[in-house]
Design a protein around this motif. Structure first.
Motif, short mmCIF file in Angstrom:
data_model
loop_
_atom_site.label_atom_id
_atom_site.label_comp_id
_atom_site.label_asym_id
_atom_site.label_seq_id
_atom_site.Cartn_x
_atom_site.Cartn_y
_atom_site.Cartn_z
N CYS A 33 0.68 -1.23 -0.15
CA CYS A 33 -0.12 0.06 -0.04
C CYS A 33 0.94 1.23 0.07
O CYS A 33 0.39 2.43 -0.67
N MET A 34 1.97 1.25 0.61
CA MET A 34 2.71 2.36 0.56
C MET A 34 3.57 2.78 -0.84
O MET A 34 3.81 3.86 -1.18
N ALA A 35 3.87 1.38 -1.48
CA ALA A 35 4.49 1.36 -2.80
C ALA A 35 3.36 2.20 -3.84
O ALA A 35 3.69 2.85 -4.66
N LYS A 36 2.13 1.95 -3.41
CA LYS A 36 0.89 2.27 -4.14
C LYS A 36 0.91 3.87 -3.99
O LYS A 36 0.61 4.66 -4.76
N VAL A 37 1.17 4.27 -2.71
CA VAL A 37 0.98 5.80 -2.37
C VAL A 37 2.18 6.33 -3.16
O VAL A 37 1.71 7.53 -3.71
N GLU A 38 3.19 5.84 -3.14
CA GLU A 38 4.27 6.55 -3.97
C GLU A 38 4.02 6.79 -5.64
O GLU A 38 4.17 7.76 -6.14
N ASP A 39 3.29 5.58 -5.96
CA ASP A 39 2.85 5.80 -7.43
C ASP A 39 1.82 6.87 -7.51
O ASP A 39 1.75 7.79 -8.59
N GLU A 40 0.89 7.13 -6.52
CA GLU A 40 -0.19 8.02 -6.83
C GLU A 40 0.45 9.35 -6.63
O GLU A 40 0.02 10.32 -7.52
N PHE A 41 1.43 9.39 -5.93
CA PHE A 41 2.18 10.55 -5.37
C PHE A 41 2.74 11.35 -6.81
O PHE A 41 2.72 12.19 -7.26
N MET A 42 3.61 10.40 -7.33
CA MET A 42 4.41 10.62 -8.68
C MET A 42 3.53 10.62 -9.72
O MET A 42 4.04 11.35 -10.84
N ALA A 43 2.29 10.27 -9.89
CA ALA A 43 1.57 10.41 -10.87
C ALA A 43 0.94 11.75 -11.16
O ALA A 43 0.74 12.25 -12.21
N LEU A 44 1.21 12.61 -10.08
CA LEU A 44 0.91 14.04 -10.18
C LEU A 44 1.94 14.94 -10.47
O LEU A 44 2.06 16.07 -10.38
N PHE B 101 3.31 21.72 -8.87
CA PHE B 101 3.68 20.59 -8.21
C PHE B 101 4.11 21.05 -6.82
O PHE B 101 3.79 20.41 -5.91
N VAL B 102 5.00 21.71 -6.67
CA VAL B 102 5.30 21.97 -5.22
C VAL B 102 4.62 22.61 -4.30
O VAL B 102 4.66 22.95 -3.20
N GLU B 103 3.78 23.53 -5.01
CA GLU B 103 2.78 24.32 -4.29
C GLU B 103 1.45 23.48 -3.92
O GLU B 103 0.99 23.75 -2.55
N GLU B 104 1.11 22.52 -4.62
CA GLU B 104 -0.13 21.81 -4.21
C GLU B 104 -0.20 20.38 -3.83
O GLU B 104 -0.67 20.04 -2.81
N VAL B 105 0.97 19.59 -4.20
CA VAL B 105 0.88 18.19 -4.08
C VAL B 105 1.51 17.82 -2.44
O VAL B 105 0.64 17.04 -1.93
N PRO B 106 2.27 18.86 -1.87
CA PRO B 106 2.34 18.25 -0.30
C PRO B 106 1.03 18.50 0.30
O PRO B 106 0.52 17.65 1.26
N TYR B 107 0.11 19.32 0.04
CA TYR B 107 -1.10 19.44 0.77
C TYR B 107 -2.06 18.24 0.59
O TYR B 107 -2.93 17.97 1.48
N TRP B 108 -2.06 17.97 -0.83
CA TRP B 108 -2.87 16.82 -1.25
C TRP B 108 -2.54 15.78 -0.57
O TRP B 108 -3.55 14.95 -0.31
N THR B 109 -1.22 15.54 -0.51
CA THR B 109 -0.76 14.14 -0.05
C THR B 109 -1.15 13.78 1.73
O THR B 109 -1.16 13.08 2.05
N ALA B 110 -0.86 15.15 2.02
CA ALA B 110 -1.24 15.27 3.52
C ALA B 110 -2.66 14.83 3.90
O ALA B 110 -2.89 14.10 4.87
N LYS B 111 -3.69 15.29 3.11
CA LYS B 111 -4.93 15.32 3.06
C LYS B 111 -5.54 13.74 2.73
O LYS B 111 -6.10 13.05 3.67
N LYS B 112 -4.65 13.21 1.78
CA LYS B 112 -5.28 11.74 1.26
C LYS B 112 -4.37 10.62 1.90
O LYS B 112 -5.23 9.74 2.20
#
Length: 206
Positions: free
Chosen positions: A64-75, A86-97
């Motif tokens: 599941c954590m490898a899958k999280v990495e894939d979702e993370f890098m898909a963005l 990417f640097v402005e939005e993704v940290p907040y997106w991954t924190a929430k999800k």
């Protein structure tokens, strides 16, 4: 679909369902009955897929954590102009999800019982980040050897924010990465355009 394929697909579903259950309630508060109920099966059937609860925790966390990495890098950025988003939005997106998943991962991998499995998982991170960096090289025009350590910094800062909501740590890291990317874009894009510019100048001179 063959029996073995059905078995593997169902196993992956069980791992995700159990992992979500653990993330919500923690290891201590989640027993086999609760896991079986979440998966819509009997406790006995769980052992068709896993040797033990420890085996389930180890496999589901890694998967599941490898899958999280894939979702993370898909963005990840599609081109140089997309880096700022990417640097402005993704940290907040991954924190929430994924915040609960990061917390549970560290609960597992810092436990003496599972520490060796954690070491093994993080050994694989370097290989996966190298592959991500090579994909980004084709999109951004920056060598993957330069991108890879930046991915480590980005992910570390994002996970730290997901765990602690520490804006004071996150913002300087993202600002630093954005400045580095801006300089690198100029450096490598300029280098690629130099031959074309030189040939144009030569043609004008002639």
């Amino acid at each position: 679909m063959g029996v073995s394929e059905q078995h593997e697909r169902r196993k992956l579903e069980i791992m995700e369902q159990c992992f979500d259950c653990y993330c919500e309630n923690g290891i201590a508060s989640t027993g086999l009955k609760a896991l079986a109920k979440a998966c819509g099966m009997t406790t006995g059937n769980m052992y068709v897929y896993f040797d033990s609860i420890d085996d389930l925790i180890i496999q589901s966390t890694a998967y599941c954590m490898a899958k999280v990495e894939d979702e993370f890098m898909a963005l990840s950025p599609k081109d140089p102009a997309d880096i700022k988003r990417f640097v402005e939005e993704v940290p907040y997106w991954t924190a929430k999800k994924h915040g609960k998943k990061y917390r549970f991962m560290y609960q597992v991998y810092t436990s003496p019982k599972y520490l060796e499995y954690g070491k093994e998982f993080f050994k694989g991170v370097e290989q996966r980040y190298t592959e991500y960096a090579k994909q980004l090289e084709r999109r951004l025009g920056i060598p993957w050897q330069v991108i890879q350590p930046m991915i480590f910094t980005f992910v570390r800062a994002s996970v730290h924010y997901a765990l602690f909501e520490d804006e004071g740590y996150l913002k300087p890291q993202m600002d630093m990465l954005w400045q580095m990317c801006s300089m690198l874009k100029e450096k490598y894009l300029d280098e690629k355009s130099e031959p074309a510019n030189q040939s144009s100048c030569q043609e004008e001179t002639q």
